[in-house]
Write an enzyme that holds these catalytic residues in place. Structure first.
Site, PDB file in Angstrom:
ATOM      1  N   GLU A   1       3.744   2.999   0.266  1.00  0.00           N
ATOM      2  CA  GLU A   1       4.738   2.072  -0.111  1.00  0.00           C
ATOM      3  C   GLU A   1       5.726   2.681  -1.742  1.00  0.00           C
ATOM      4  O   GLU A   1       6.474   3.377  -1.979  1.00  0.00           O
ATOM      5  CB  GLU A   1       4.521   1.418  -1.189  1.00  0.00           C
ATOM      6  CG  GLU A   1       6.114   0.317  -2.083  1.00  0.00           C
ATOM      7  CD  GLU A   1       5.772  -0.909  -2.657  1.00  0.00           C
ATOM      8  OE1 GLU A   1       6.494  -1.289  -2.943  1.00  0.00           O
ATOM      9  OE2 GLU A   1       4.320  -0.924  -3.119  1.00  0.00           O
TER      10      GLU A   1
ATOM     11  N   ASP B   1       0.800  -0.528   1.339  1.00  0.00           N
ATOM     12  CA  ASP B   1       1.039  -1.355   0.282  1.00  0.00           C
ATOM     13  C   ASP B   1       0.007  -1.253  -0.954  1.00  0.00           C
ATOM     14  O   ASP B   1      -1.652  -2.125  -0.998  1.00  0.00           O
ATOM     15  CB  ASP B   1       1.762  -2.822   0.380  1.00  0.00           C
ATOM     16  CG  ASP B   1       2.639  -3.203  -0.830  1.00  0.00           C
ATOM     17  OD1 ASP B   1       2.364  -2.694  -1.824  1.00  0.00           O
ATOM     18  OD2 ASP B   1       2.962  -4.119  -0.704  1.00  0.00           O
TER      19      ASP B   1
ATOM     20  N   ILE C   1       0.319  -1.919  -4.101  1.00  0.00           N
ATOM     21  CA  ILE C   1      -0.580  -3.531  -4.639  1.00  0.00           C
ATOM     22  C   ILE C   1       0.755  -4.969  -4.107  1.00  0.00           C
ATOM     23  O   ILE C   1       1.935  -3.736  -4.731  1.00  0.00           O
ATOM     24  CB  ILE C   1      -0.001  -3.303  -6.815  1.00  0.00           C
ATOM     25  CG1 ILE C   1      -1.630  -2.043  -7.354  1.00  0.00           C
ATOM     26  CG2 ILE C   1      -0.370  -5.385  -7.009  1.00  0.00           C
ATOM     27  CD1 ILE C   1      -0.984  -2.222  -7.953  1.00  0.00           C
ATOM     28  N   ASP C   2       0.645  -4.777  -3.571  1.00  0.00           N
ATOM     29  CA  ASP C   2       1.760  -5.865  -2.941  1.00  0.00           C
ATOM     30  C   ASP C   2       1.846  -7.579  -3.807  1.00  0.00           C
ATOM     31  O   ASP C   2       0.914  -8.272  -4.062  1.00  0.00           O
ATOM     32  CB  ASP C   2       1.221  -6.412  -1.368  1.00  0.00           C
ATOM     33  CG  ASP C   2       2.583  -6.781  -0.761  1.00  0.00           C
ATOM     34  OD1 ASP C   2       3.751  -7.273  -1.228  1.00  0.00           O
ATOM     35  OD2 ASP C   2       1.834  -8.874   0.251  1.00  0.00           O
TER      36      ASP C   2
ATOM     37  N   THR D   1       3.096  -7.438  -6.638  1.00  0.00           N
ATOM     38  CA  THR D   1       3.618  -6.716  -8.332  1.00  0.00           C
ATOM     39  C   THR D   1       3.935  -7.685  -9.298  1.00  0.00           C
ATOM     40  O   THR D   1       3.780  -7.549 -10.582  1.00  0.00           O
ATOM     41  CB  THR D   1       4.458  -5.933  -8.539  1.00  0.00           C
ATOM     42  OG1 THR D   1       5.864  -5.392  -7.684  1.00  0.00           O
ATOM     43  CG2 THR D   1       3.556  -4.533  -7.633  1.00  0.00           C
TER      44      THR D   1
ATOM     45  N   ASP E   1       4.529  -3.676   4.066  1.00  0.00           N
ATOM     46  CA  ASP E   1       3.997  -4.968   3.823  1.00  0.00           C
ATOM     47  C   ASP E   1       3.076  -6.120   4.941  1.00  0.00           C
ATOM     48  O   ASP E   1       2.841  -7.049   4.090  1.00  0.00           O
ATOM     49  CB  ASP E   1       5.053  -6.246   3.260  1.00  0.00           C
ATOM     50  CG  ASP E   1       5.856  -5.204   1.628  1.00  0.00           C
ATOM     51  OD1 ASP E   1       5.039  -5.082   1.170  1.00  0.00           O
ATOM     52  OD2 ASP E   1       7.245  -5.228   2.158  1.00  0.00           O
TER      53      ASP E   1
END
Length: 325
Positions: A77, A97, A99-100, A102, A244
């Site tokens: 990402e 990703d 940190i999915d 956020t 994602d």
């Protein structure tokens, strides 16, 4: 390079799980830093901190992958946002990703995760999703099943219970998200769709399906994982990205779930019997429109696969299509 067989994928899975847990420690550190900051309520500063940890986690992941698998390609990402946009090829490619979820990460809501997917020959073949806040680890490998490990417990095969029939959307618990794009076209289409999915057709909502309820975990990856475990019946999203969904797609498919793309993709497959409506092509993976449906039990009237297709068609007859930015 040679092909990725059963043993190679198992080895990559072990590496990826260890990497996810290491990254999870950094995610927890970042969450604590954001919640401890005196200016956390100032949106700009909290966004800067999120970006800092997003980048830090992605850099950690890239570095470890490069050391272990120097020939593998990488789609992330943060690197994508900064302009690095590699073409999807047949070569093994990690799709990440860092940190999915956020917004949850900023607000201290314990539904954020790292999502690590592996694409091979342009299709997702391995997925790891780790929520360090709850210590929930979801894993899936093509042809080898998917599992949930809670804390230090043993892996439990997904779905977590025997699948049930799903007669119609009125019995469905449906995961949705508002997404980051809040412009009028997409927010109107989603609002209208949510109204029909939840609304009562006998009480002023034309086309209402009176779905059991709608849910939003705030993380596309965790929404898909929750479909895979059988708790959500389906997840629909327009506007998210391959990183994602890549890991979640494998986990859901290995749990008996199915994935399709847009209205047009499903309609084209339905009209051509030679096309598998639930084959995840590169166009679906990168198409930014996804519908994931859980495993459904067979009944005397129809197979689970037939039920999944029926539900997908009913769903897309109900919601509005729109194009993300």
């Amino acid at each position: 390079m040679t092909g990725l067989g059963h043993a190679e994928l198992r080895s990559i899975l072990t590496f990826t799980v260890n990497l996810a847990r290491t990254a999870g420690t950094l995610i927890l550190e970042g969450s604590q830093a954001i919640r401890s900051a005196s200016d956390v309520n100032q949106k700009k500063n909290s966004v800067d901190l999120v970006t800092e940890y997003d980048v830090a986690v992605e850099n950690l992941v890239m570095s470890e992958i490069k050391k272990a698998y120097p020939t593998f390609k990488f789609i992330g990402e943060e690197s994508y946002s900064s302009g690095t946009r590699p073409e999807l090829t047949d070569e093994p490619t990690f799709c990440v990703d860092p940190i999915d979820g956020t917004t949850n990460f900023v607000h201290g809501v314990p539904f954020a995760c790292i999502s690590l997917g592996l694409i091979y020959q342009k299709r997702p073949v391995l997925g790891v999703i780790y929520n360090p806040f709850l210590q929930h680890l979801y894993t899936g490998v093509e042809g080898q099943g998917s599992f949930l490990t809670c804390g230090t417990g043993s892996p439990v095969k997904l779905p977590l219970a025997n699948p049930k029939p799903l007669p119609s959307l009125s019995q469905a618990l449906i995961a949705v998200e508002w997404g980051a794009d809040r412009g009028a076209p997409i927010i109107t289409a989603k609002s209208n769709s949510f109204l029909r999915l939840a609304g009562d057709p006998n009480d002023g909502v034309p086309g209402g399906r009176m779905g059991h309820s709608l849910r939003s975990l705030g993380s596309g990856a965790l929404n898909i994982a929750t479909v895979a475990q059988g708790s959500f019946d389906m997840f629909w999203e327009i506007g998210c990205w391959p990183w994602d969904v890549c890991a979640g797609i494998v986990i859901a498919q290995e749990a008996g779930g199915v994935v399709t793309g847009s209205h047009t993709v499903l309609a084209s497959a339905v009209n051509d019997p030679s096309v598998d409506p639930f084959k995840v092509t590169p166009e679906i993976l990168t198409g930014r429109k996804y519908l994931i449906i859980r495993k459904i039990a067979d009944t005397p009237q129809e197979t689970g696969r037939e039920a999944q297709l029926r539900i997908a068609k009913e769903f897309y007859e109900t919601v509005e299509d729109c194009d993300p930015k």
